[in-house]
Design an enzyme around this catalytic site. Sequence first.
Site, short mmCIF file in Angstrom:
data_model
loop_
_atom_site.label_atom_id
_atom_site.label_comp_id
_atom_site.label_asym_id
_atom_site.label_seq_id
_atom_site.Cartn_x
_atom_site.Cartn_y
_atom_site.Cartn_z
CB CYS A 19 46.12 47.82 38.89
SG CYS A 19 44.82 47.87 40.13
CG HIS B 190 48.13 43.93 42.91
ND1 HIS B 190 48.91 44.74 42.11
CD2 HIS B 190 46.84 44.16 42.53
CE1 HIS B 190 48.12 45.42 41.28
NE2 HIS B 190 46.87 45.09 41.53
CB CYS C 238 42.51 43.79 35.37
SG CYS C 238 42.81 43.22 37.06
#
Length: 394
Positions: free
Chosen positions: A90, A350, A380
């Site tokens: 991520c 995302h 995160c």
Amino acid sequence: MTREVVVVSGVRTAIGTFGGSLKDVAPAELGALVVREALARAQVSGDDVGHVVFGNVIQTEPRDMYLGRVAAVNGGVTINAPALTVNRLCGSGLQAIVSAAQTILLGDTDVAIGGGAESMSRAPYLAPAARWGARMGDAGLVDMMLGALHDPFHRIHMGVTAENVAKEYDISRAQQDEAALESHRRASAAIKAGYFKDQIVPVVSKGRKGDVTFDTDEHVRHDATIDDMTKLRPVFVKENGTVTAGNASGLNDAAAAVVMMERAEAERRGLKPLARLVSYGHAGVDPKAMGIGPVPATKIALERAGLQVSDLDVIEANEAFAAQACAVTKALGLDPAKVNPNGSGISLGHPIGATGALITVKALHELNRVQGRYALVTMCIGGGQGIAAIFERI
């Protein structure tokens, strides 16, 4: 003489929803588009670029193995400039920006590009037995998109890690649903106010009736209500669970890129930077509670910058899940009004390998819009990490 990194341009595509407007556009093409536009806005020739770094997580086709290089060359960067593709899950898009900045700080080049591109809609199914083992009978497929959403150590979905964070930090279902709704409210308001227009480069594709232009984030639910949120059932923990499809981030497609330059070089060219990179930080945390990663990473970045939380004017803390977003805000003592003022992962989406670059572009444009001084970008990372970077408007 100390070298400084400034950002002279930053652009992104609009964010496509899963199976939406960008499902037929390869991530390498999205990457090339934002590189080309970022160079044009920076008034920089591709011949001047010394290094390119791009984040990407899910390889969707052979070109993706060389995504950074393909995005660079097809985006107008000289073939003499090296390129790198990074995968910090991520955090890949933000890591790409940090890694590109490091080439400037180290004196390898005066001009570099960092960005990210992802197409979760195009994630493939892997047939592990197809090459050697499928001699007879049925063979299974592995969904590589879902694979990116599972913890590699405990083999649990990231949603379960969000449940763990919710329990540890006492984040209720009601808090999560309200946070999710507020994310949609803010994103919807930002779109309607035109806040994203200057940062988005349109994606033009061929349709049956001619060219189709995609230039508006499509994952946002403009009519979302709290009743919509509360009606949804928990997905990952059935009994007393709190994480739902409504208070989790989306599955998305997008790309973003920034052009960075050594400060003296930017001044020599007479360019007005968007901001300078002040500091960055990385941290590792328990993979079972990966969502809290931004807390130690942000503390490291703040300490290196000599700043306090109260000094921050714009905060882009990616919403992987409302549970972890609320926990990060709580643990760091952030002002909720400054956190994700124009929506985040839950509302806008995302696209994992691109998100870090996307929210950097968002943060820098918002920082200039509100005439603030410092912006924090943090997120995160699956597997138990966090990454953060601080920028200053100059």
